[in-house]
Design an enzyme around this catalytic site. Sequence first.
Site, PDB file in Angstrom:
ATOM      1  N   GLU A 164      -6.461  -7.610  -1.259  1.00 14.76           N
ATOM      2  CA  GLU A 164      -7.040  -7.763   0.074  1.00 14.76           C
ATOM      3  C   GLU A 164      -8.531  -7.458  -0.028  1.00 14.76           C
ATOM      4  O   GLU A 164      -8.923  -6.323  -0.287  1.00 14.76           O
ATOM      5  CB  GLU A 164      -6.385  -6.791   1.066  1.00 14.76           C
ATOM      6  CG  GLU A 164      -4.906  -7.050   1.242  1.00 14.76           C
ATOM      7  CD  GLU A 164      -4.236  -6.093   2.228  1.00 14.76           C
ATOM      8  OE1 GLU A 164      -4.962  -5.428   2.998  1.00 14.76           O
ATOM      9  OE2 GLU A 164      -3.005  -6.014   2.208  1.00 14.76           O
TER      10      GLU A 164
ATOM     11  N   GLU B 259       0.814  -1.212   0.000  1.00 16.47           N
ATOM     12  CA  GLU B 259       0.000   0.000   0.000  1.00 16.47           C
ATOM     13  C   GLU B 259       0.852   1.269   0.000  1.00 16.47           C
ATOM     14  O   GLU B 259       0.853   2.046   0.969  1.00 16.47           O
ATOM     15  CB  GLU B 259      -0.978  -0.028   1.171  1.00 16.47           C
ATOM     16  CG  GLU B 259      -1.946  -1.196   1.082  1.00 16.47           C
ATOM     17  CD  GLU B 259      -3.117  -1.094   2.049  1.00 16.47           C
ATOM     18  OE1 GLU B 259      -2.948  -0.514   3.129  1.00 16.47           O
ATOM     19  OE2 GLU B 259      -4.196  -1.613   1.707  1.00 16.47           O
TER      20      GLU B 259
HETATM   21  C1  GAL Z   1      -4.591  -2.988   4.763  1.00 17.00           C
HETATM   22  C2  GAL Z   1      -3.164  -3.485   4.866  1.00 17.00           C
HETATM   23  C3  GAL Z   1      -3.073  -4.798   5.614  1.00 17.00           C
HETATM   24  C4  GAL Z   1      -3.856  -4.724   6.876  1.00 17.00           C
HETATM   25  C5  GAL Z   1      -5.278  -4.330   6.567  1.00 17.00           C
HETATM   26  C6  GAL Z   1      -6.143  -4.216   7.792  1.00 17.00           C
HETATM   27  O1  GAL Z   1      -4.639  -1.617   4.488  1.00 17.00           O
HETATM   28  O2  GAL Z   1      -2.581  -3.643   3.606  1.00 17.00           O
HETATM   29  O3  GAL Z   1      -1.723  -5.084   5.892  1.00 17.00           O
HETATM   30  O4  GAL Z   1      -3.247  -3.808   7.719  1.00 17.00           O
HETATM   31  O5  GAL Z   1      -5.295  -3.077   5.925  1.00 17.00           O
HETATM   32  O6  GAL Z   1      -5.800  -3.120   8.575  1.00 17.00           O
END
Ligand code: GAL
Length: 681
Positions: free
Chosen positions: A316, A152
């Site tokens: 994700e 990110e």
């Molecule tokens: C995303 C990140 C993950 C995890 C998730 C939940 O932004 O890439 O590593 O932190 O959020 O907070």
Amino acid sequence: MSEQRFRFDSLTIGVCYYPEHWDESLWADDLRRMLEDGVAVVRIGEFAWAYFEPEEGVFRFDLFDRFLALCKETGMKVIFGTVSATPPAWLTHKYPEVLNANMEGVLYRHGMRRHYNYNSPVYQEKCAVITAKLAQHFGPHPSIIGWQIDNELNCEMDRFYSEADSVAFRAFVKEKYGTLDALNAAWGTVFWSQTYTDWAQIFVPRPTLQNSPNPHLMLDYNRFVSESCIRFCALQAGILRQHVAPGVFITTNGMFSRLDNHRMARECLDIYTYDSYPNFAFGLNMAGRLDRLRDRWSGKKLTEVRSICPHFGIMEQQSGAGSWTTRMENPTPRPGQMQLWAMQSVAHGADFVSFFRWRTCTFGTEIYWHGLLDYDNRDNRRIAELREFAANLKKLAPLCGADSEAAFAVVKDYDNVFDADLDTWHRHVDAQSDNAIFEVSQLTHTPYDMLYLQEGTTLDELLRYKALFMPHACIMTAARADLLERYVRRGGVLVIGCRSAYKDEHGRCVMTPQPGLLQKLTATDVRDFTFTTPAEETPYALFDGRRMETPLFNDVLTPLEGAKVLARFASSYYAGEAALTENAVGEGRVLHLGSAFSTDAVRLILDYLGLTEPMADVIAAPEDVELVARVKDGRRYVFALNYQSVPMTLTLKRPLRSLLSGSTDEGCVALPPYGVQVWAL
Ligand code: GAL
């Protein structure tokens, strides 16, 4: 990404997994369960720098070697992350110059993540070394199908104020302007005696009274942050390319601001992936802001992601409640919602969906960021939903790689995105119009695309759309005006709003009648304009006798020769003057709205152009159901997504085959709460 170098060849499910978080005795069982549940890919590694390099220059890989050996044995595929998002303690302790700072110059210390700056030569060197070590060691592994750079980029912090950033910013503007005279002219530094007489006087923004730095410097600063991030990404991409096998892709995840994501994807990546967390819409910090669309707002982000990379992946996908120990944010997805959100991604163009994360972590900041499994590791309803999603994706196999269907496009460019970030006047009108367009598009089932004008954007890319909305391109360049003109002359419809084309590329106002470089297209003259005062009634205009709110800012339009008035203001001192005009140019036409776009304005204009409800001949759906179509080999696949906790009824106007149930449906069809249907047309 005009040329997407990697595509998934089947709809694929993944999960995010952290072998270093768990006792090794759990790995084999985890992989077995994942495979049984339909997961074919795990993403690993992205935060494990302290494991891989426990001391400066000392490397170890064996834990991940053992995990990858299991993946090979079981057939699980892997996306491997580079580790630059989380520098180890020894690194930031020994080289504090790698840390980012706040505007006051106070360093962000070890304990969170993304606390580094892109421009520190030491950090770049350390990242180059660890990336090369990982790529050399793991690059040849047959289970690895792709690499993710960092995690990110620009998330959590997209402003950089370290000393290394000032040094790099100085070099950036020196290269751009060549001389201080040119820089002073571009930034208008004669105003308030801001003139620079030595490059050493130039810094990244520092605290100023009223938090109001020079706006032209800020515009270049935003471009500089983007440039720094892209260079940082390119550094790692270049190293990975030397070591990874052909056919293995390079990506990064997320889509964050102060970053030209399109250029980054074009120059560094083979496929772009996004992190989708629609449940923020139900979070505590949204209290009072809950509107009708809620989790449907994620569709706007997905529309933007598609403009970067038409056949993207989700690295994700939210699977559980989301929060940190320091934040109490969103509740657990209701039964059906997890699958609904995954399907929302697929409907908008994703061919790969990877859930965050397999099992909730039992320690650290994210103990409340729930994955598919809870701490107790037992099967639960989310795992059951994952299985259902996997079974459904198999049935959707024919639409892998299908294009998205759009009735029109919203046009953007990074000069204006970066300008809106620093100029409150620009930002407000932009947000109003951007949101109104999305809201109407959702409620009227009229999907659209986004199109970013970039170097190399061709006329053919514009001509794919019958109409283009470019609401508030305050900054206009001759090249963009020319491209838009060629589009209109070839039959396109261009719709612009107030505040168009009154700034140059430095963000300075031009001394020509508005709308500047677009005037010959609109055949309008803006002789008077105003921010609409809250002291008067909400301003509005009448379009064919129908009321159309004209919020925030009004350009009072004077039609020039050839322009036709479609709507007139009906309030304030300019009642009776033109609010919306139309001008024929070549084969096409240009509509000029002297306002930010209200939802009424978007509805009325889409209706006027005959673009609303493109699927109406086949399906009638309530406003609370989203309809999206993907198209492949001449077939249309229509997704219907119910975001509500109650059933919704649709009407199919002819028999349609459901890909999910296999039945042929006609007439009234019920969609269960949070339910999804996909019909082939
Ligand atoms: C995303 C990140 C993950 C995890 C998730 C939940 O932004 O890439 O590593 O932190 O959020 O907070």
